[in-house]
Design a protein around this motif. Sequence first.
Motif, PDB file in Angstrom:
ATOM      1  N   ASN A   1     -16.816  16.760  -1.679  1.00  0.00           N
ATOM      2  CA  ASN A   1     -16.385  15.373  -1.921  1.00  0.00           C
ATOM      3  C   ASN A   1     -15.130  15.311  -2.774  1.00  0.00           C
ATOM      4  O   ASN A   1     -14.779  16.243  -3.507  1.00  0.00           O
ATOM      5  N   LYS A   2     -14.479  14.145  -2.686  1.00  0.00           N
ATOM      6  CA  LYS A   2     -13.421  13.791  -3.624  1.00  0.00           C
ATOM      7  C   LYS A   2     -13.856  12.524  -4.346  1.00  0.00           C
ATOM      8  O   LYS A   2     -14.212  11.535  -3.703  1.00  0.00           O
TER       9      LYS A   2
ATOM     10  N   TYR B   1      -7.500  11.394 -23.874  1.00  0.00           N
ATOM     11  CA  TYR B   1      -8.033  12.752 -23.776  1.00  0.00           C
ATOM     12  C   TYR B   1      -9.192  12.803 -22.782  1.00  0.00           C
ATOM     13  O   TYR B   1      -9.956  11.842 -22.650  1.00  0.00           O
ATOM     14  N   TRP B   2      -9.338  13.948 -22.149  1.00  0.00           N
ATOM     15  CA  TRP B   2     -10.558  14.263 -21.414  1.00  0.00           C
ATOM     16  C   TRP B   2     -11.241  15.444 -22.086  1.00  0.00           C
ATOM     17  O   TRP B   2     -10.595  16.461 -22.350  1.00  0.00           O
TER      18      TRP B   2
ATOM     19  N   ALA C   1     -13.531  19.370  -4.586  1.00  0.00           N
ATOM     20  CA  ALA C   1     -14.075  20.718  -4.348  1.00  0.00           C
ATOM     21  C   ALA C   1     -14.682  21.309  -5.609  1.00  0.00           C
ATOM     22  O   ALA C   1     -14.400  22.469  -5.966  1.00  0.00           O
ATOM     23  N   LEU C   2     -15.485  20.502  -6.288  1.00  0.00           N
ATOM     24  CA  LEU C   2     -16.110  20.988  -7.518  1.00  0.00           C
ATOM     25  C   LEU C   2     -17.251  21.952  -7.207  1.00  0.00           C
ATOM     26  O   LEU C   2     -17.767  22.024  -6.087  1.00  0.00           O
TER      27      LEU C   2
ATOM     28  N   ARG D   1      -9.008  22.045  -9.531  1.00  0.00           N
ATOM     29  CA  ARG D   1      -9.907  21.096  -8.866  1.00  0.00           C
ATOM     30  C   ARG D   1     -10.125  19.848  -9.730  1.00  0.00           C
ATOM     31  O   ARG D   1     -10.684  18.864  -9.268  1.00  0.00           O
ATOM     32  N   PHE D   2      -9.681  19.907 -10.977  1.00  0.00           N
ATOM     33  CA  PHE D   2      -9.650  18.740 -11.862  1.00  0.00           C
ATOM     34  C   PHE D   2      -8.192  18.302 -11.985  1.00  0.00           C
ATOM     35  O   PHE D   2      -7.350  19.090 -12.436  1.00  0.00           O
ATOM     36  N   SER D   3      -7.914  17.059 -11.619  1.00  0.00           N
ATOM     37  CA  SER D   3      -6.537  16.585 -11.643  1.00  0.00           C
ATOM     38  C   SER D   3      -6.457  15.292 -12.436  1.00  0.00           C
ATOM     39  O   SER D   3      -6.931  14.255 -11.976  1.00  0.00           O
TER      40      SER D   3
END
Lengths: 115, 114
Positions: A17-18, A33-34, A80-81, A63-65
């Motif tokens: 999933n996205k 911040y994340w 694509a986690l 895969r984290f954007s």
Amino acid sequence: DTEVTQTPKHLVMGMTNKKSLKCEQHMGHRAMYWYKQKAKKPPELMFVYSYEKLSINESVPSRFSPECPNSSLLNLHLHALQPEDSALYLCASSQVAGPANEKLFFGSGTQLSVL
Amino acid sequence: AQSVSQHNHHVILSEAASLELGCNYSYGGTVNLFWYVQYPGQHLQLLLKYFSGDPLVKGIKGFEAEFIKSKFSFNLRKPSVQWSDTAEYFCAVNADTGFQKLVFGTGTRLLVSP
């Protein structure tokens, strides 16, 4: 308004999933911040945005954007986690990204489960 | 690299008991030190912070912390806890590099029984 609002609160997604996590603050803060927090572990910094520009990327997989479309919004796009990416994702903000004694305001997080 | 140690993972106290939570950090330079608290079902929030001046820092809700540079410690204290102090407490450190890169300790879960 001294809140950092995160949506959704919970998210379940498959590995193909996205999806996107959203974060919003209206305190006029210019740093956002994340953080990622696995169960029974402390929060770990992922990204820092300062004045809508990415300032710090703590070697996070592509895969984290992250995206900061304006000073009030911060997104985290997921694609694509892996199951090991399941965690609580916390957003935070501060008036500015430095000096290093700035107080962070945290959101309640998005609990992500990757199946 | 900076690291933060919180040796007490779980603490159980009765109301009115005194509290001390340990926090040690490893970093040789100038640091900024924080305690954050997370009440059940709520978000992380700042309890107190130290960046310079008087090493005894007072925060919200009657909490205080003492920075002892020679011991690399920043222990959190409260003379008399209340049931409402039940929460998870995180110590955090940020090296004074001009950027916010908080490193958190593993946290201490405090349960106060009425």
